[in-house]
Design a protein around this motif. Structure first.
Motif, PDB file in Angstrom:
ATOM      1  N   PRO A 106      -9.482   0.271   4.158  1.00  0.00           N
ATOM      2  CA  PRO A 106      -8.332   1.188   4.982  1.00  0.00           C
ATOM      3  C   PRO A 106      -8.456   2.752   5.526  1.00  0.00           C
ATOM      4  O   PRO A 106     -10.150   3.212   5.389  1.00  0.00           O
ATOM      5  CB  PRO A 106      -8.235   1.408   3.031  1.00  0.00           C
ATOM      6  CG  PRO A 106      -8.314   0.487   2.538  1.00  0.00           C
ATOM      7  CD  PRO A 106      -9.886  -0.132   3.019  1.00  0.00           C
ATOM      8  N   GLN A 107      -8.000   3.097   5.863  1.00  0.00           N
ATOM      9  CA  GLN A 107      -8.270   4.398   6.582  1.00  0.00           C
ATOM     10  C   GLN A 107      -7.232   5.836   6.027  1.00  0.00           C
ATOM     11  O   GLN A 107      -6.005   5.217   5.251  1.00  0.00           O
ATOM     12  CB  GLN A 107      -7.068   4.142   8.036  1.00  0.00           C
ATOM     13  CG  GLN A 107      -7.871   3.849   8.910  1.00  0.00           C
ATOM     14  CD  GLN A 107      -7.274   3.987  10.062  1.00  0.00           C
ATOM     15  OE1 GLN A 107      -6.217   3.456  10.613  1.00  0.00           O
ATOM     16  NE2 GLN A 107      -8.456   3.660  11.547  1.00  0.00           N
ATOM     17  N   VAL A 130       3.145   6.333   8.035  1.00  0.00           N
ATOM     18  CA  VAL A 130       2.937   5.116   7.894  1.00  0.00           C
ATOM     19  C   VAL A 130       4.158   5.018   6.688  1.00  0.00           C
ATOM     20  O   VAL A 130       4.388   3.087   6.359  1.00  0.00           O
ATOM     21  CB  VAL A 130       1.538   3.939   7.429  1.00  0.00           C
ATOM     22  CG1 VAL A 130       0.793   4.379   9.433  1.00  0.00           C
ATOM     23  CG2 VAL A 130       0.701   4.991   6.547  1.00  0.00           C
ATOM     24  N   GLY A 131       4.714   5.669   5.496  1.00  0.00           N
ATOM     25  CA  GLY A 131       6.030   5.398   4.695  1.00  0.00           C
ATOM     26  C   GLY A 131       6.614   6.881   5.098  1.00  0.00           C
ATOM     27  O   GLY A 131       6.314   7.585   5.551  1.00  0.00           O
ATOM     28  N   VAL A 132       6.998   6.499   3.994  1.00  0.00           N
ATOM     29  CA  VAL A 132       8.497   7.075   4.047  1.00  0.00           C
ATOM     30  C   VAL A 132       9.119   7.094   2.443  1.00  0.00           C
ATOM     31  O   VAL A 132       9.234   6.730   2.355  1.00  0.00           O
ATOM     32  CB  VAL A 132      10.321   6.796   4.841  1.00  0.00           C
ATOM     33  CG1 VAL A 132      11.111   8.150   4.973  1.00  0.00           C
ATOM     34  CG2 VAL A 132       9.106   7.367   6.196  1.00  0.00           C
ATOM     35  N   THR A 162       9.197   3.445   1.842  1.00  0.00           N
ATOM     36  CA  THR A 162       9.689   2.302   2.498  1.00  0.00           C
ATOM     37  C   THR A 162       8.150   3.328   3.441  1.00  0.00           C
ATOM     38  O   THR A 162       7.516   3.500   3.124  1.00  0.00           O
ATOM     39  CB  THR A 162      10.680   2.283   3.040  1.00  0.00           C
ATOM     40  OG1 THR A 162      11.617   2.477   2.685  1.00  0.00           O
ATOM     41  CG2 THR A 162      10.242   1.416   4.511  1.00  0.00           C
ATOM     42  N   VAL A 163       7.253   2.121   2.763  1.00  0.00           N
ATOM     43  CA  VAL A 163       5.970   1.862   3.715  1.00  0.00           C
ATOM     44  C   VAL A 163       5.470   0.864   4.792  1.00  0.00           C
ATOM     45  O   VAL A 163       6.724  -0.440   4.685  1.00  0.00           O
ATOM     46  CB  VAL A 163       4.880   1.406   2.560  1.00  0.00           C
ATOM     47  CG1 VAL A 163       3.156   1.370   3.124  1.00  0.00           C
ATOM     48  CG2 VAL A 163       4.369   2.502   1.659  1.00  0.00           C
ATOM     49  N   GLY A 216      -0.929  -1.363   0.021  1.00  0.00           N
ATOM     50  CA  GLY A 216      -2.077  -2.074  -0.310  1.00  0.00           C
ATOM     51  C   GLY A 216      -2.939  -1.257   0.219  1.00  0.00           C
ATOM     52  O   GLY A 216      -4.207  -1.143  -0.380  1.00  0.00           O
ATOM     53  N   GLN A 217      -2.591   0.104   0.500  1.00  0.00           N
ATOM     54  CA  GLN A 217      -3.606   1.114   0.688  1.00  0.00           C
ATOM     55  C   GLN A 217      -2.869   2.578  -0.717  1.00  0.00           C
ATOM     56  O   GLN A 217      -3.746   3.374  -0.183  1.00  0.00           O
ATOM     57  CB  GLN A 217      -3.098   1.604   2.141  1.00  0.00           C
ATOM     58  CG  GLN A 217      -4.317   0.108   2.818  1.00  0.00           C
ATOM     59  CD  GLN A 217      -4.620   0.914   4.536  1.00  0.00           C
ATOM     60  OE1 GLN A 217      -4.817   1.791   4.450  1.00  0.00           O
ATOM     61  NE2 GLN A 217      -3.715   0.287   5.013  1.00  0.00           N
TER      62      GLN A 217
END
Length: 345
Positions: free
Chosen positions: A4-5, A64-66, A86-87, A93-94
Motif C-alpha cells: 500500500p502507498q 482515490v477517496g472522497v 467513497t473510495v 483495503g488501505q
C-alpha cells in the motif's frame, strides 16, 4: 502484491479536483455517473447557509477517496448531518475510508452532532460499505425502492382514455418549457413543490429550501428537462400561492442518457382523478417522441398509491437504497440507540 502507498487527506481544490472526484464516484457507482461539470454546477448551487465539509484522499498524485458531510437541506436540524464516503475500488483495503471517516467524525463531534445519516443500496458492490457502517454502529432506518421502465417497453396508447378524461375534467398538461411565458412560473412551482413534498411519506420531517436555492437546484440544474417535465394546469383555479397549477411531474437527464423522475404529485383537492398518472404518461409520451429512453424513479414503501401507479404504468422494481443513521450524545459524543421502524427490525 504491491505494498500500500501512503496517502494524504486535504480539502478539494475546486474546480481542478472535480475530474478526479468524478472518477472515484463513477468507479464506485457506475449506475449513476456524474461529470466534472455537474459537480461544478452542484457545488455552486449549494446553499451557503448550510454547513458543509469536504475532503479528498490523495495517493501518488491521484484522488482515490472522497468524503463529505453537511447539513441536510431536505430535513434540516442544526444537529443533523448527512454525508458519505467513497473510495475507489482499486484503493480499498488501505485505510483510506477509515481515515476519511475519522477526520469527518472528529469535526462532527466537535460540532455537537446528534444525528448522522447516509445512504447505500442493497447491491453487491455496496456490501463493503454496509459492513463498514455496521461496524461503526449505523442502523438501517428507511428504505427507498427504485423502479425502472424503458419507453420502448411501454404501451403508451393504452392510456388514451385516461388522457381524454383528464382533459375533459378541465386539466391541461403543459410542459415547464411551454409555461416559460408565465412570469410567476418559478415561484408557483416552488410553492407547489413544497405543498406536495409535505405529503410524501419519507419517514422524516421535511424542511423548505429557500426559493433561490430551489431554483438553482431544480429548474436551473442542467439535468432538468424543461421539455419533458409537465405541469397540470386548471385555468378555473386561482390559488393565491400556486395560481392554476395543481400538479406536476419532473424528469432529469443523467449524463449516461437515462431519465429520473424527481417529483410527481397533485394537490389534495385534485387527487383521485388520474391527474398524477396522466402527468407521467405525458412525460413518457414526450420522451418516446424524442427518441425514447429509460426512466428511473424512487418511492417510499408507505406510498402504496404511487407504487401501484408505477406498476400499472409498467415500471419494474430495481435496487433498494436505504438510509442508515448513527445517533450521538451531544455532550459526550458517545453512541446512543437508534429507533428502528418495526418493519425493519
Amino acid at each position: 502484491m504491491t505494498a500500500p502507498q501512503p496517502f494524504t487527506l486535504r480539502e478539494p481544490r475546486k474546480p481542478d479536483d472535480f475530474p478526479g472526484v468524478a472518477a472515484v464516484l463513477n468507479a464506485a457507482d457506475p449506475d449513476w455517473p456524474v461529470t466534472p461539470d455537474l459537480l461544478r454546477v452542484w457545488d455552486a448551487a449549494h446553499d451557503p447557509g448550510l454547513y458543509r465539509l469536504e475532503l479528498v484522499a490523495e495517493q501518488a498524485g491521484r484522488i482515490v477517496g472522497v468524503g463529505q458531510i453537511g447539513h441536510d437541506d431536505f430535513a434540516f436540524e442544526e444537529w443533523r448531518y448527512f454525508g458519505g464516503i467513497t473510495v475507489h475500488p482499486d484503493a480499498r483495503g488501505q485505510g483510506v475510508g477509515t481515515a476519511l471517516y475519522g477526520a469527518l467524525m472528529d469535526v462532527l463531534r466537535g460540532r455537537g452532532a446528534q444525528d448522522i445519516r447516509t445512504m447505500l443500496s442493497d447491491q453487491d458492490r455496496d456490501a463493503p460499505g454496509r459492513a463498514f457502517l455496521a461496524a461503526r454502529g449505523y442502523v438501517r432506518t428507511w428504505d427507498r425502492y427504485e423502479s425502472r421502465l424503458h419507453t420502448a417497453d411501454a404501451d403508451l396508447g393504452a392510456f388514451d382514455d385516461l388522457m381524454t378524461a383528464v382533459a375533459q375534467g378541465g386539466v391541461q398538461l403543459r410542459s415547464v418549457a411551454d409555461l416559460a411565458g408565465d412570469p410567476a412560473r418559478d415561484r408557483r412551482l416552488w410553492e407547489l413543490d413544497w405543498r406536495l413534498f409535505q405529503d410524501v411519506p419519507m419517514g422524516q420531517a421535511l424542511t423548505r429550501r429557500p426559493f433561490e436555492a430551489w431554483v438553482k437546484q431544480e429548474l436551473d440544474d442542467p439535468t432538468f428537462s424543461h421539455e419533458l417535465s409537465f405541469v397540470a394546469v386548471r385555468p378555473d383555479v386561482d390559488d393565491p400561492q400556486t395560481g392554476p397549477y395543481v400538479g406536476y411531474s419532473t424528469l432529469m437527464r443523467n449524463p449516461a442518457g437515462f431519465y429520473v423522475i424527481g417529483m410527481t404529485g397533485v394537490r389534495r383537492e385534485d387527487r383521485g382523478r388520474g391527474v398524477a398518472k396522466a402527468l407521467k404518461v405525458a412525460a413518457m409520451r414526450a420522451l418516446a417522441a424524442a427518441g425514447g429512453g429509460e426512466i428511473r424513479t424512487f418511492n417510499d414503501p408507505p406510498n402504496k398509491a404511487m407504487l401501484g401507479m408505477n406498476r400499472a404504468l409498467g415500471f419494474r422494481r430495481g435496487p433498494t437504497r436505504s438510509r442508515y443513521e448513527l445517533h450521538l450524545d451531544p455532550v459526550t459524543g458517545e453512541r446512543r440507540p437508534v429507533p428502528v421502524p418495526e418493519e425493519l427490525a
